[in-house]
Structures are given as structure tokens and as C-alpha cells.
Design a protein around this motif. Sequence first.
Motif, PDB file in Angstrom:
ATOM      1  N   ALA A 115      45.195  34.198  54.097  1.00 36.41           N
ATOM      2  CA  ALA A 115      46.623  33.868  53.936  1.00 36.41           C
ATOM      3  C   ALA A 115      47.373  35.079  53.381  1.00 36.41           C
ATOM      4  CB  ALA A 115      46.797  32.653  53.027  1.00 36.41           C
ATOM      5  N   ALA A 116      46.766  35.779  52.435  1.00 30.45           N
ATOM      6  CA  ALA A 116      47.380  37.003  51.883  1.00 30.45           C
ATOM      7  C   ALA A 116      47.511  38.071  52.961  1.00 30.45           C
ATOM      8  CB  ALA A 116      46.550  37.528  50.711  1.00 30.45           C
ATOM      9  N   CYS A 117      46.512  38.207  53.810  1.00 30.42           N
ATOM     10  CA  CYS A 117      46.585  39.180  54.911  1.00 30.42           C
ATOM     11  C   CYS A 117      47.734  38.833  55.846  1.00 30.42           C
ATOM     12  CB  CYS A 117      45.266  39.215  55.676  1.00 30.42           C
ATOM     13  SG  CYS A 117      43.904  39.936  54.748  1.00 30.42           S
ATOM     14  N   TYR A 118      47.947  37.542  56.092  1.00 31.60           N
ATOM     15  CA  TYR A 118      49.066  37.120  56.934  1.00 31.60           C
ATOM     16  C   TYR A 118      50.393  37.547  56.301  1.00 31.60           C
ATOM     17  CZ  TYR A 118      52.557  34.181  59.130  1.00 31.60           C
ATOM     18  OH  TYR A 118      53.693  33.754  59.775  1.00 31.60           O
ATOM     19  N   ILE A 119      50.553  37.268  55.016  1.00 28.39           N
ATOM     20  CA  ILE A 119      51.798  37.631  54.325  1.00 28.39           C
ATOM     21  C   ILE A 119      51.974  39.143  54.310  1.00 28.39           C
ATOM     22  CG2 ILE A 119      53.014  37.611  52.105  1.00 28.39           C
ATOM     23  CD1 ILE A 119      51.778  34.811  51.643  1.00 28.39           C
ATOM     24  N   ASN A 120      50.913  39.877  54.038  1.00 28.00           N
ATOM     25  CA  ASN A 120      50.999  41.343  53.993  1.00 28.00           C
ATOM     26  C   ASN A 120      51.453  41.943  55.325  1.00 28.00           C
ATOM     27  OD1 ASN A 120      50.139  41.235  51.369  1.00 28.00           O
ATOM     28  ND2 ASN A 120      48.314  42.472  51.678  1.00 28.00           N
ATOM     29  N   GLY A 147      46.613  39.592  47.789  1.00 25.78           N
ATOM     30  CA  GLY A 147      47.537  40.369  48.618  1.00 25.78           C
ATOM     31  C   GLY A 147      47.945  41.674  47.964  1.00 25.78           C
ATOM     32  N   ILE A 148      48.243  41.623  46.666  1.00 21.15           N
ATOM     33  CA  ILE A 148      48.610  42.838  45.937  1.00 21.15           C
ATOM     34  C   ILE A 148      47.433  43.809  45.908  1.00 21.15           C
ATOM     35  CG2 ILE A 148      49.194  43.757  43.648  1.00 21.15           C
ATOM     36  CD1 ILE A 148      51.571  42.576  45.132  1.00 21.15           C
ATOM     37  N   GLY A 149      46.239  43.280  45.698  1.00 19.49           N
ATOM     38  CA  GLY A 149      45.040  44.131  45.716  1.00 19.49           C
ATOM     39  C   GLY A 149      44.856  44.808  47.057  1.00 19.49           C
ATOM     40  N   GLY A 154      46.421  50.562  50.384  1.00 21.57           N
ATOM     41  CA  GLY A 154      47.209  51.403  51.281  1.00 21.57           C
ATOM     42  C   GLY A 154      48.136  52.335  50.528  1.00 21.57           C
ATOM     43  N   GLY A 155      48.114  52.270  49.216  1.00 22.58           N
ATOM     44  CA  GLY A 155      49.000  53.072  48.377  1.00 22.58           C
ATOM     45  C   GLY A 155      49.673  52.178  47.352  1.00 22.58           C
ATOM     46  N   LEU A 156      49.796  52.665  46.163  1.00 26.89           N
ATOM     47  CA  LEU A 156      50.352  51.841  45.096  1.00 26.89           C
ATOM     48  C   LEU A 156      51.826  51.520  45.272  1.00 26.89           C
ATOM     49  CD1 LEU A 156      48.615  53.267  41.909  1.00 26.89           C
ATOM     50  CD2 LEU A 156      48.217  51.088  43.045  1.00 26.89           C
ATOM     51  N   GLY A 157      52.559  52.331  46.008  1.00 20.04           N
ATOM     52  CA  GLY A 157      53.998  52.134  46.164  1.00 20.04           C
ATOM     53  C   GLY A 157      54.361  50.759  46.696  1.00 20.04           C
ATOM     54  N   LEU A 163      55.526  43.790  43.259  1.00 15.24           N
ATOM     55  CA  LEU A 163      55.573  43.319  41.868  1.00 15.24           C
ATOM     56  C   LEU A 163      56.992  43.365  41.315  1.00 15.24           C
ATOM     57  CD1 LEU A 163      52.321  44.967  40.487  1.00 15.24           C
ATOM     58  CD2 LEU A 163      52.767  42.516  40.731  1.00 15.24           C
ATOM     59  N   GLN A 164      57.726  44.421  41.622  1.00 14.00           N
ATOM     60  CA  GLN A 164      59.112  44.524  41.157  1.00 14.00           C
ATOM     61  C   GLN A 164      59.973  43.414  41.743  1.00 14.00           C
ATOM     62  OE1 GLN A 164      59.922  48.598  42.297  1.00 14.00           O
ATOM     63  NE2 GLN A 164      59.776  49.291  40.177  1.00 14.00           N
TER      64      GLN A 164
END
Length: 176
Positions: A115-120, A147-149, A154-157, A163-164
Motif C-alpha cells: 500500500a505504501a508503494c502504491y502511495i509512493n 513509505g517514508i523509509g 531514493g534520497g532524503l529530500g 514529513l514537512q
Amino acid sequence: DRWQRWRETRDQQGNVVMEKSISIVLSIEESSIRRSLNQLAFNVHTRQGQDTQNRQNEPADIRQDEVLEAFSPYLPDTTHPRVILNYLETRAGLLLGRGNGIYAFPHRSFQEYLAACYINDLIDPATEYSEHIQKDPTWWREVFLLGIGKMSRGGLGTAIAALQTLLMNLPDEKER
């Protein structure tokens, strides 16, 4: 990737047979299979979360028609539905049969990860996560964390931006 590789099995006479990957059998890209699984997981996780009376920590029941609908763009004829269901259950282990045309992911964390992969993969995953977390933080917590992990690989940005967005949309203390 492992479940997509060719697999060596034996036929009824004991002869070695190479089982083709599902992408070859269905003549579709592996990325299409993955998108279908991601969308299926997101849909059933959303549905399961809406049933606040009977929520459980196990994976959602998935009806056969939900599986077939997720893969319908890639099932050109009537023989392919049985092929995809059989493959997902017996060969790939991605779905477990519960009987009577009901399936489930092997573990709820697997459902949440897909589900997280779908949202990403959406155009604006940060807003999507924010909306889900605001509506039901407990239910979407693991999906968000997974999802955040995945985003951070792919890069912290991108992860920091998500998160912001979430932090900017948190309700005021007095609204909680």
C-alpha cells in the motif's frame, strides 16, 4: 524479483520442467504486475480500515473479484484469470487462499508495504499520506512509516518533504 524468476519443478513423470515467470506467461511487464499488487494492497487496506468495528491486526480478506479487477488490464482472455490466481497463490506465495474465493496477503505488514508503494508512486504522495494520517493515524501509521523509509532510499529530500507536509497539516493542539 525472486518470485518472478523461472523455477525448476517436476512434472507427473518426474521430468524437470522450467516454469516460466508470470510476466512471460501473461506477456506483460513485471512493473505492471507490481503496480497491480500495489493497488490491490492499497484498496484492501483502505477497505479494511473503514470497518472500524471489526478491524484486526491480520491482513484483509481479498475477494477473488478484487484480485481479478486489479489485474484486469492485463488479462486479455478467459484463461488468464485462473493463471494469475494460481500463480499468485501457489507459485509466488504473494496471496494465501483462505477458501471460497477469498485470499489474503501473507502478513499485514506485506499488505501495508505494498500500500505504501502504491502511495509512493502517486504524483503527490506527501499529500496522500497527510490525508490518510489525519483521518486515521493509527490505521495508516505503518503504511506511512514504510513509505517514508522507502522514499528515503531514493534520497532524503523526498522523505523530508513528505514529513514537512504532514507536520504542516497536523491539527492544532486545541482541535485534538
